[in-house]
Motif scaffolding. Structure first.
Motif: not given
Length: 224
Positions: A145-158
């Motif tokens: 953060k503040p890049d969105p990579d963490l949230f993109i990866a988390a959504a992909a895992k779901l």
């Protein structure tokens, strides 16, 4: 089609009361390197990526920070934090919030700018097993953060779309990252940032802590 969004949670200051332990750990690490930085300035950087943290240090202190020094700081912070970790507790309502989302069959994940070496103890406090629950740490992405990579990866895992997901975080860095991946930012005050700061950074709603969010789940798309 299930229209309920996935919930993507930050960890420190959002689900566990650990922000100030991280601040003190960074102060200890910086002191060991002879870098003077006020505690309040350190607090303002909690939750951002290590690279951005380093860039801001350079701007504010004019101290040269090479890669070897960055690695020493990272290790010293982790060691200091682990000594302070026994004082960390889940924030009010955090475990109940995660349990309720599971009961409602609402997908959720945790995405933290911290590395697993410091996140593991906090996940254990929440009863979260990263082997069976979607968890993304700094170790797994190129940028935090503040890049969105963490949230993109988390959504992909779901297996869920990130656009329209609900990102829950305590810092402006969480809200900025949410905006960059077209997610809905929901702020909590439990990490020390103020209402106006979180709203300015893009928060759709702001609650006191996980307990307050749990009482208002219907406002963010997770009906009982």
């Amino acid at each position: 089609m299930d229209a309920r969004p996935a919930f993507l949670f930050d960890l420190d200051g959002t689900l566990v009361d650990s922000v100030y332990q991280h601040v003190l750990a960074w102060q200890e690490a910086l002191d060991a390197e002879g870098i003077e930085l006020s505690v309040w300035r350190i607090h303002r950087k909690i939750g951002m990526s290590g690279g951005l943290f380093t860039n801001q240090l350079l701007r504010e202190t004019q101290v040269q920070i090479d890669q070897q020094r960055v690695e020493r700081l990272r290790r010293a912070h982790a060691q200091a934090y682990l000594r302070l970790a026994p004082k960390v507790r889940p924030l009010p309502g955090a475990r109940e919030l995660l349990r309720t989302l599971s009961e409602l069959k609402v997908p959720w994940a945790i995405a933290t700018s911290g590395r697993m070496e410091t996140a593991a103890a906090n996940l254990q406090l929440l009863g979260v097993d990263p082997q069976t629950t979607a968890v993304v740490t700094r170790d797994e992405v190129k940028y935090a953060k503040p890049d969105p990579d963490l949230f993109i990866a988390a959504a992909a895992k779901l297996g869920a779309p990130v656009n329209g997901a609900v990102v829950v975080g305590d810092s402006i860095w969480d809200m900025l990252a949410a905006r960059r991946c077209q997610a809905i930012g929901v702020g909590v005050l439990s990490g020390g940032y103020g209402l106006a700061e979180l709203e300015t950074a893009g928060a759709y709603r702001v609650y006191e802590d996980p307990k307050d969010l749990l009482a208002h789940l219907d406002e963010v798309g997770a009906r009982r």
